[in-house]
Design a protein around this motif. Sequence first.
Motif, PDB file in Angstrom:
ATOM      1  N   SER A 114      -6.115   2.214   7.354  1.00  0.00           N
ATOM      2  CA  SER A 114      -5.957   1.145   6.364  1.00  0.00           C
ATOM      3  C   SER A 114      -5.781  -0.202   7.051  1.00  0.00           C
ATOM      4  O   SER A 114      -6.349  -1.214   6.624  1.00  0.00           O
TER       5      SER A 114
ATOM      6  N   ILE B 215      -7.884  -8.996  -0.950  1.00  0.00           N
ATOM      7  CA  ILE B 215      -7.290  -9.055   0.378  1.00  0.00           C
ATOM      8  C   ILE B 215      -7.572 -10.377   1.079  1.00  0.00           C
ATOM      9  O   ILE B 215      -6.804 -10.812   1.943  1.00  0.00           O
TER      10      ILE B 215
ATOM     11  N   LEU C 227      -9.878  -2.717  -1.246  1.00  0.00           N
ATOM     12  CA  LEU C 227      -9.154  -3.865  -0.697  1.00  0.00           C
ATOM     13  C   LEU C 227      -9.661  -5.178  -1.284  1.00  0.00           C
ATOM     14  O   LEU C 227      -8.877  -6.097  -1.551  1.00  0.00           O
TER      15      LEU C 227
ATOM     16  N   VAL D 148      -1.495  -0.968  -4.166  1.00  0.00           N
ATOM     17  CA  VAL D 148      -2.688  -0.155  -3.948  1.00  0.00           C
ATOM     18  C   VAL D 148      -2.248   1.278  -3.687  1.00  0.00           C
ATOM     19  O   VAL D 148      -1.470   1.536  -2.767  1.00  0.00           O
TER      20      VAL D 148
ATOM     21  N   VAL E 108       0.616  -8.093   3.900  1.00  0.00           N
ATOM     22  CA  VAL E 108       0.379  -6.700   3.498  1.00  0.00           C
ATOM     23  C   VAL E 108       1.479  -5.828   4.078  1.00  0.00           C
ATOM     24  O   VAL E 108       1.845  -5.972   5.259  1.00  0.00           O
TER      25      VAL E 108
ATOM     26  N   ILE F 281       0.843  -1.189   0.000  1.00  0.00           N
ATOM     27  CA  ILE F 281       0.000   0.000   0.000  1.00  0.00           C
ATOM     28  C   ILE F 281       0.881   1.244   0.000  1.00  0.00           C
ATOM     29  O   ILE F 281       1.700   1.443   0.894  1.00  0.00           O
TER      30      ILE F 281
ATOM     31  N   ILE G 278      -8.172  -3.472   6.751  1.00  0.00           N
ATOM     32  CA  ILE G 278      -7.618  -4.766   6.326  1.00  0.00           C
ATOM     33  C   ILE G 278      -7.954  -5.851   7.333  1.00  0.00           C
ATOM     34  O   ILE G 278      -8.426  -6.939   6.972  1.00  0.00           O
TER      35      ILE G 278
ATOM     36  N   ASP H 204     -13.245  -0.712   1.745  1.00  0.00           N
ATOM     37  CA  ASP H 204     -13.387  -2.158   1.564  1.00  0.00           C
ATOM     38  C   ASP H 204     -13.406  -2.533   0.089  1.00  0.00           C
ATOM     39  O   ASP H 204     -12.836  -3.553  -0.304  1.00  0.00           O
TER      40      ASP H 204
ATOM     41  N   SER I 101      -6.909   3.015   0.265  1.00  0.00           N
ATOM     42  CA  SER I 101      -6.741   1.725   0.948  1.00  0.00           C
ATOM     43  C   SER I 101      -7.612   1.604   2.189  1.00  0.00           C
ATOM     44  O   SER I 101      -7.643   0.536   2.820  1.00  0.00           O
TER      45      SER I 101
ATOM     46  N   CYS J  75       0.407  -8.145   8.790  1.00  0.00           N
ATOM     47  CA  CYS J  75       0.524  -6.770   8.291  1.00  0.00           C
ATOM     48  C   CYS J  75       1.780  -6.108   8.856  1.00  0.00           C
ATOM     49  O   CYS J  75       1.997  -6.115  10.070  1.00  0.00           O
TER      50      CYS J  75
END
Length: 329
Positions: free
Chosen positions: A201, A175, A170, A144, A181, A119, A205, A167, A164, A214
């Motif tokens: 974000s 996702i 993503l 993204v 991520v 992202i 996610i 929804d 980002s 993440c």
Amino acid sequence: MPNSILSRFLRLPLSIRVLTISLSIIILFGFFITFIEPETFPTIFEGIWWAIITTSTVGYGDYAPITVLGRITGMLLILTGVGFLSTYLVTLATAAVAKQNAYLEGKTTYKGQNHLIIIGWNERSKLIIHSIIKDQENIPITLVDESLTTNPVPETIHFVRGNSNLDSVLLKANIMTASKVIITADQNKEELQADMHSILSLLAIKGLNAKIPCIVEILTAEQIQNAKRAGADEIIETNSLTSFVMHNSLTSQDTMIAFLELLNQLKDKKLQFIPLTNIHGELGDYLILNNYLLADGKLLLGVKRGGTSYLNPNPAFQFEENDELIIIT
């Protein structure tokens, strides 16, 4: 009933409707010419063959009507069939161009699985993508970003344009089936705003896929706890690392130059966390394992045990079953 069939037909994609009409015209004229000139066109196959060759304007000349009615039929076929077939080919070409443009502009959904989602498009993103390509790791990447208008690396990554935090964006990046991520800080925003955007974000996610790992870049120390609460698996404190280097440069410039040169050399290396159970051979204490790995061309930096890391521990350091080795290869 006829109205129902017509309404269903009109709801079909334009290319399918035009192709259906074109095929219907070809088959109809193929049957008709066989009926008019059975001597010239002895079977239905020859009639349909002639109709296809005529509508495509190829004109082989192997079959051609000789009667007035047959030639009138041919003229009607050219006036109708050629137009529909040309429209079909133009529709296909237009659809192909539109699909390619949608891909470049980040409007298409990623269909793959086990991909890496990055992202934000910035220098860090570029370096990550460059490193993955250079190492030939064959990791599918989806980028993204809402500031870009076209895919910056169309031959390598899939691009999704959008915020980002949403929804819909993503989900377009798929996702639900991604493997990891990486959220980088937006350099176009102030530090606090960039961190808030990164945390939002992260929340979006984790709300869609709570299990996905993440990695989040955080610029302000105040937002580190919020990032942890939001579910960050790893936090990169960019400003803290930069401040550390600058501060030490003031007091020990020669040392920091050597340190920076070391970091520059490490760009071509890999820092890995390898479970202790993956190491085969005599483990013993830290010194024995370090010598064993050095013989294999690997440098042991330390040990990660739970949430604590031990860098260059005592040579007599004893390992536990769930330890992870911090290794440079």
